[in-house]
Design a protein around this motif. Structure first.
Motif, PDB file in Angstrom:
ATOM      1  N   ARG A  35      -5.104 -33.295   2.834  1.00  0.00           N
ATOM      2  CA  ARG A  35      -3.915 -32.500   3.176  1.00  0.00           C
ATOM      3  C   ARG A  35      -2.604 -33.247   2.913  1.00  0.00           C
ATOM      4  NH1 ARG A  35      -3.663 -29.914   8.646  1.00  0.00           N
ATOM      5  NH2 ARG A  35      -3.280 -32.039   9.384  1.00  0.00           N
ATOM      6  N   LEU A  36      -2.712 -34.542   2.628  1.00  0.00           N
ATOM      7  CA  LEU A  36      -1.503 -35.355   2.477  1.00  0.00           C
ATOM      8  C   LEU A  36      -1.614 -36.215   1.214  1.00  0.00           C
ATOM      9  CD1 LEU A  36       1.083 -35.775   4.161  1.00  0.00           C
ATOM     10  CD2 LEU A  36      -0.079 -37.656   5.337  1.00  0.00           C
ATOM     11  N   VAL A  37      -0.582 -36.104   0.364  1.00  0.00           N
ATOM     12  CA  VAL A  37      -0.552 -36.865  -0.883  1.00  0.00           C
ATOM     13  C   VAL A  37       0.771 -37.614  -0.925  1.00  0.00           C
ATOM     14  CG1 VAL A  37      -0.508 -36.620  -3.412  1.00  0.00           C
ATOM     15  CG2 VAL A  37      -1.937 -35.103  -2.065  1.00  0.00           C
ATOM     16  N   SER A  38       0.772 -38.825  -1.498  1.00  0.00           N
ATOM     17  CA  SER A  38       2.067 -39.466  -1.752  1.00  0.00           C
ATOM     18  C   SER A  38       2.231 -39.564  -3.260  1.00  0.00           C
ATOM     19  CB  SER A  38       2.140 -40.848  -1.108  1.00  0.00           C
ATOM     20  OG  SER A  38       1.235 -41.736  -1.733  1.00  0.00           O
ATOM     21  N   TYR A  39       3.477 -39.472  -3.723  1.00  0.00           N
ATOM     22  CA  TYR A  39       3.743 -39.532  -5.161  1.00  0.00           C
ATOM     23  C   TYR A  39       4.789 -40.612  -5.429  1.00  0.00           C
ATOM     24  CZ  TYR A  39       5.442 -38.460  -9.809  1.00  0.00           C
ATOM     25  OH  TYR A  39       5.820 -38.575 -11.120  1.00  0.00           O
ATOM     26  N   ALA A  40       4.448 -41.553  -6.296  1.00  0.00           N
ATOM     27  CA  ALA A  40       5.385 -42.613  -6.670  1.00  0.00           C
ATOM     28  C   ALA A  40       5.162 -42.989  -8.123  1.00  0.00           C
ATOM     29  CB  ALA A  40       5.172 -43.834  -5.778  1.00  0.00           C
ATOM     30  N   ASP A  41       6.259 -43.353  -8.787  1.00  0.00           N
ATOM     31  CA  ASP A  41       6.170 -43.812 -10.173  1.00  0.00           C
ATOM     32  C   ASP A  41       7.029 -45.068 -10.309  1.00  0.00           C
ATOM     33  OD1 ASP A  41       5.355 -43.834 -12.793  1.00  0.00           O
ATOM     34  OD2 ASP A  41       6.743 -42.277 -13.473  1.00  0.00           O
ATOM     35  N   SER A  42       6.564 -46.150  -9.682  1.00  0.00           N
ATOM     36  CA  SER A  42       7.395 -47.361  -9.609  1.00  0.00           C
ATOM     37  C   SER A  42       7.707 -47.946 -10.981  1.00  0.00           C
ATOM     38  CB  SER A  42       6.725 -48.410  -8.724  1.00  0.00           C
ATOM     39  OG  SER A  42       5.421 -48.662  -9.191  1.00  0.00           O
ATOM     40  N   ALA A  43       6.829 -47.699 -11.958  1.00  0.00           N
ATOM     41  CA  ALA A  43       7.096 -48.209 -13.313  1.00  0.00           C
ATOM     42  C   ALA A  43       8.150 -47.363 -14.022  1.00  0.00           C
ATOM     43  CB  ALA A  43       5.812 -48.239 -14.129  1.00  0.00           C
ATOM     44  N   GLY A  44       8.522 -46.239 -13.409  1.00  0.00           N
ATOM     45  CA  GLY A  44       9.510 -45.346 -14.033  1.00  0.00           C
ATOM     46  C   GLY A  44      10.804 -45.292 -13.260  1.00  0.00           C
ATOM     47  N   SER A  45      11.352 -46.449 -12.898  1.00  0.00           N
ATOM     48  CA  SER A  45      12.604 -46.471 -12.134  1.00  0.00           C
ATOM     49  C   SER A  45      13.807 -46.494 -13.076  1.00  0.00           C
ATOM     50  CB  SER A  45      12.640 -47.709 -11.239  1.00  0.00           C
ATOM     51  OG  SER A  45      12.737 -48.869 -12.046  1.00  0.00           O
ATOM     52  N   VAL A  46      14.982 -46.257 -12.511  1.00  0.00           N
ATOM     53  CA  VAL A  46      16.209 -46.242 -13.318  1.00  0.00           C
ATOM     54  C   VAL A  46      16.474 -47.625 -13.918  1.00  0.00           C
ATOM     55  CG1 VAL A  46      17.877 -46.724 -11.445  1.00  0.00           C
ATOM     56  CG2 VAL A  46      18.575 -45.348 -13.381  1.00  0.00           C
ATOM     57  N   ARG A  47      16.032 -48.665 -13.221  1.00  0.00           N
ATOM     58  CA  ARG A  47      16.228 -50.028 -13.733  1.00  0.00           C
ATOM     59  C   ARG A  47      15.420 -50.259 -15.006  1.00  0.00           C
ATOM     60  NH1 ARG A  47      15.517 -54.857  -9.659  1.00  0.00           N
ATOM     61  NH2 ARG A  47      17.553 -54.074  -9.090  1.00  0.00           N
ATOM     62  N   ILE A  48      14.206 -49.686 -15.076  1.00  0.00           N
ATOM     63  CA  ILE A  48      13.341 -49.869 -16.253  1.00  0.00           C
ATOM     64  C   ILE A  48      13.745 -48.903 -17.370  1.00  0.00           C
ATOM     65  CG2 ILE A  48      10.954 -49.660 -17.107  1.00  0.00           C
ATOM     66  CD1 ILE A  48      10.123 -50.537 -14.176  1.00  0.00           C
ATOM     67  N   LEU A  49      13.973 -47.634 -17.002  1.00  0.00           N
ATOM     68  CA  LEU A  49      14.254 -46.611 -18.008  1.00  0.00           C
ATOM     69  C   LEU A  49      15.696 -46.626 -18.501  1.00  0.00           C
ATOM     70  CD1 LEU A  49      12.383 -43.583 -16.400  1.00  0.00           C
ATOM     71  CD2 LEU A  49      11.851 -44.571 -18.607  1.00  0.00           C
ATOM     72  N   GLY A  50      16.621 -47.015 -17.598  1.00  0.00           N
ATOM     73  CA  GLY A  50      18.039 -46.830 -17.903  1.00  0.00           C
ATOM     74  C   GLY A  50      18.439 -45.434 -17.468  1.00  0.00           C
ATOM     75  N   PRO A  51      19.740 -45.241 -17.125  1.00  0.00           N
ATOM     76  CA  PRO A  51      20.181 -43.970 -16.530  1.00  0.00           C
ATOM     77  C   PRO A  51      19.960 -42.739 -17.401  1.00  0.00           C
ATOM     78  CG  PRO A  51      22.037 -45.482 -16.859  1.00  0.00           C
ATOM     79  CD  PRO A  51      20.799 -46.252 -17.168  1.00  0.00           C
ATOM     80  N   LYS A  52      20.194 -42.884 -18.730  1.00  0.00           N
ATOM     81  CA  LYS A  52      20.068 -41.706 -19.600  1.00  0.00           C
ATOM     82  C   LYS A  52      18.623 -41.224 -19.696  1.00  0.00           C
ATOM     83  CE  LYS A  52      22.362 -40.598 -23.681  1.00  0.00           C
ATOM     84  NZ  LYS A  52      23.021 -40.964 -24.935  1.00  0.00           N
TER      85      LYS A  52
END
Length: 300
Positions: free
Chosen positions: A186-203
């Motif tokens: 009934r409970l899921v957590s969602y995270a994409d730590s490898a896809g942060s603004v620091r790694i991807l850049g703002p654009k």
């Protein structure tokens, strides 16, 4: 928290803190001298580990899986299972190009670690335990399958090709969510730590939020229905708010409780609890209000 500008949006970066990381897992492995890799791949051992970890860290649920390589492993990725000082992590990537990544098969739910993990979810629910299923986002999954520099370059240089690849991973993640629901979770957590603004850049972060994150969460909401909740990582929340694709809300709950207890309490009342990192096991909320987020319509 740092603010970064991307297009017309302003996406804040969430800095993970020491209390956000799940050191508790490794502590349990050491304390009880649990066998590696069995605790990640064999049903009985996964079950035992999940219950011991819940007890030791005084959590209102059992957390499954214990790391972020499950999905990639189910797609054929190489995983090194670590030891009592380091959890599972990516071995050598199996893809050398975006074309190879595109050709990769979907997640296999009927064998290996994924099957054992879903069986554990079923068994824990049968025993009356609440289960938190940790779902990883695309960049975190791909991190095990390919050198992420190919992804970052693809977003910048060949966005149409990347859109297609994001579409493929979205299909697999939604299939997984359906399987998790079937297992009684009934409970899921969602995270994409490898896809942060620091790694991807703002654009690129803005592009990914519009192209993938918001549409994926909209579709996930249909699967969640009224029986499930999905706790969002603060990095994802800041991306949604910074692109104006997420709107803050709140869910009332009775009395004082920890964030983790409040998230359990939110099942059936709010789809996306999103106040802080779910790993902060002891953090109390004293005002009787849990912060949530609603996904707005995307006009990409």
């Amino acid at each position: 928290m740092r603010q970064k500008r991307g297009g017309n949006s302003m996406i804040q970066d969430y800095e993970c803190r020491p209390e956000d990381s799940d050191h508790g897992m490794l502590e349990v492995i050491r304390t009880y001298q649990l066998p590696v890799p069995e605790i990640y791949v064999k049903m009985e051992e996964i079950l035992r580990f999940a219950k011991l970890e819940k007890e030791q860290n005084r959590k209102p649920f059992c957390t499954i899986p214990f790391d972020h390589t499950l999905e990639a492993g189910a797609m054929g990725g190489n995983v090194r299972y670590g030891n009592e000082t380091a959890g599972p992590r990516a071995e050598k990537p199996i893809c050398q190009s975006l074309e190879e990544l595109k050709a990769i098969s979907g997640m296999d739910f009927d064998s290996g670690r994924m099957k054992e993990t879903l069986d554990v979810c079923r068994e824990l629910r049968k025993q009356g335990e609440e289960v938190l299923f940790q779902m990883s986002g695309p960049l975190t999954i791909w991190n095990t399958l390919i050198d992420v520099k190919h992804i970052l370059k693809g977003i910048r240089k060949t966005p149409d090709q990347m859109e297609e690849i994001f579409g493929m991973i979205e299909t697999e993640m939604l299939r997984l969510l359906v399987e998790v629901k079937k297992a009684g979770v009934r409970l899921v957590s969602y995270a994409d730590s490898a896809g942060s603004v620091r790694i991807l850049g703002p654009k690129s972060m803005e592009w990914m939020t519009r192209t993938f994150t918001a549409p994926f969460l909209k579709k996930a909401a249909d699967i969640l229905g009224d029986d499930m909740a999905m706790i969002l990582c603060p990095k994802t929340v800041f991306a949604l708010i910074g692109t104006d694709l997420g709107k803050r809300g709140e869910c009332p709950f009775p009395g004082e409780m920890t964030y983790q207890e409040a998230c359990v309490c939110a099942i059936g009342k709010a789809q996306f609890p999103s106040q802080m990192c779910i790993n902060r096991s002891g953090t109390k909320i004293t005002n009787g209000k849990l912060m949530t987020i609603e996904i707005k319509e995307s006009h990409a």
